[in-house]
Design a protein around this motif. Sequence first.
Motif, PDB file in Angstrom:
ATOM      1  N   ALA A   1     -23.169 -40.049 -34.712  1.00  0.00           N
ATOM      2  CA  ALA A   1     -23.919 -40.065 -35.973  1.00  0.00           C
ATOM      3  C   ALA A   1     -24.055 -41.487 -36.503  1.00  0.00           C
ATOM      4  O   ALA A   1     -25.117 -41.866 -37.010  1.00  0.00           O
ATOM      5  CB  ALA A   1     -23.229 -39.170 -37.000  1.00  0.00           C
ATOM      6  N   LEU A   2     -23.004 -42.276 -36.375  1.00  0.00           N
ATOM      7  CA  LEU A   2     -23.076 -43.672 -36.826  1.00  0.00           C
ATOM      8  C   LEU A   2     -24.029 -44.488 -35.958  1.00  0.00           C
ATOM      9  O   LEU A   2     -24.710 -45.391 -36.463  1.00  0.00           O
ATOM     10  CB  LEU A   2     -21.682 -44.302 -36.862  1.00  0.00           C
ATOM     11  CG  LEU A   2     -20.749 -43.764 -37.940  1.00  0.00           C
ATOM     12  CD1 LEU A   2     -19.384 -44.438 -37.846  1.00  0.00           C
ATOM     13  CD2 LEU A   2     -21.337 -43.930 -39.326  1.00  0.00           C
ATOM     14  N   ASP A   3     -24.114 -44.175 -34.666  1.00  0.00           N
ATOM     15  CA  ASP A   3     -25.096 -44.845 -33.803  1.00  0.00           C
ATOM     16  C   ASP A   3     -26.511 -44.565 -34.301  1.00  0.00           C
ATOM     17  O   ASP A   3     -27.351 -45.467 -34.371  1.00  0.00           O
ATOM     18  CB  ASP A   3     -24.953 -44.384 -32.344  1.00  0.00           C
ATOM     19  CG  ASP A   3     -23.729 -44.951 -31.656  1.00  0.00           C
ATOM     20  OD1 ASP A   3     -23.164 -45.951 -32.159  1.00  0.00           O
ATOM     21  OD2 ASP A   3     -23.337 -44.396 -30.612  1.00  0.00           O
ATOM     22  N   GLN A   4     -26.778 -43.306 -34.652  1.00  0.00           N
ATOM     23  CA  GLN A   4     -28.101 -42.945 -35.173  1.00  0.00           C
ATOM     24  C   GLN A   4     -28.354 -43.634 -36.514  1.00  0.00           C
ATOM     25  O   GLN A   4     -29.446 -44.140 -36.764  1.00  0.00           O
ATOM     26  CB  GLN A   4     -28.227 -41.433 -35.319  1.00  0.00           C
ATOM     27  CG  GLN A   4     -28.237 -40.707 -33.989  1.00  0.00           C
ATOM     28  CD  GLN A   4     -28.133 -39.207 -34.135  1.00  0.00           C
ATOM     29  OE1 GLN A   4     -27.836 -38.680 -35.200  1.00  0.00           O
ATOM     30  NE2 GLN A   4     -28.376 -38.494 -33.044  1.00  0.00           N
ATOM     31  N   ALA A   5     -27.349 -43.662 -37.368  1.00  0.00           N
ATOM     32  CA  ALA A   5     -27.502 -44.323 -38.673  1.00  0.00           C
ATOM     33  C   ALA A   5     -27.731 -45.816 -38.482  1.00  0.00           C
ATOM     34  O   ALA A   5     -28.518 -46.424 -39.214  1.00  0.00           O
ATOM     35  CB  ALA A   5     -26.262 -44.072 -39.539  1.00  0.00           C
TER      36      ALA A   5
END
Length: 182
Positions: free
Chosen positions: A85-89
Amino acid sequence: MDALRETEARVAQLVAQLSATPRVGERAEELVRLLMRLYGAGLDRITGMLPPDTVARLAADDLVGSLLILHDLHPCSTAERIGKALDQARHRLAMHAADLELLAVEAGDEGDVVRVLLRGERSGCPSSSVAAEEVIERAVLTAAPEIAAVRVQRPPREPDLLQILPGPPREDPATPRREARR
């Protein structure tokens, strides 16, 4: 198998009692807990019969993935899901030149808390900063709904540099003064 049959029987009893007893709320809560246990056991059996790659594809589906999370059957750990999720963010925040780092997933009194470090944010605009925090929080809570809170931290701010400019030239006593022209 006997435990599942007992759960089914208890669900039938509770449904019959819901309209006949004044303690409907307590019975309803028990009914939900038993249904959760029943459906969780069924999902556990289903995922146990499937190859890992199929379970991973099912887990990628929003609805199925959330059911697997709810029953603690998701093939990815909470930390792995938060990392993705942090990669996407990070990609969504690319225009701000921001970098994200998962600091910790900690147990708190009200549930697990995720701490994320936000570095390198170029914009000094407060609304941009709030928007970045919202992107991070939404991404983490979508991937890991079991998390109670997301805390976004920033590194300590570097002190502003004091710029020292040269002053007016000093007069040399040996140099004759020139008159100013008007």
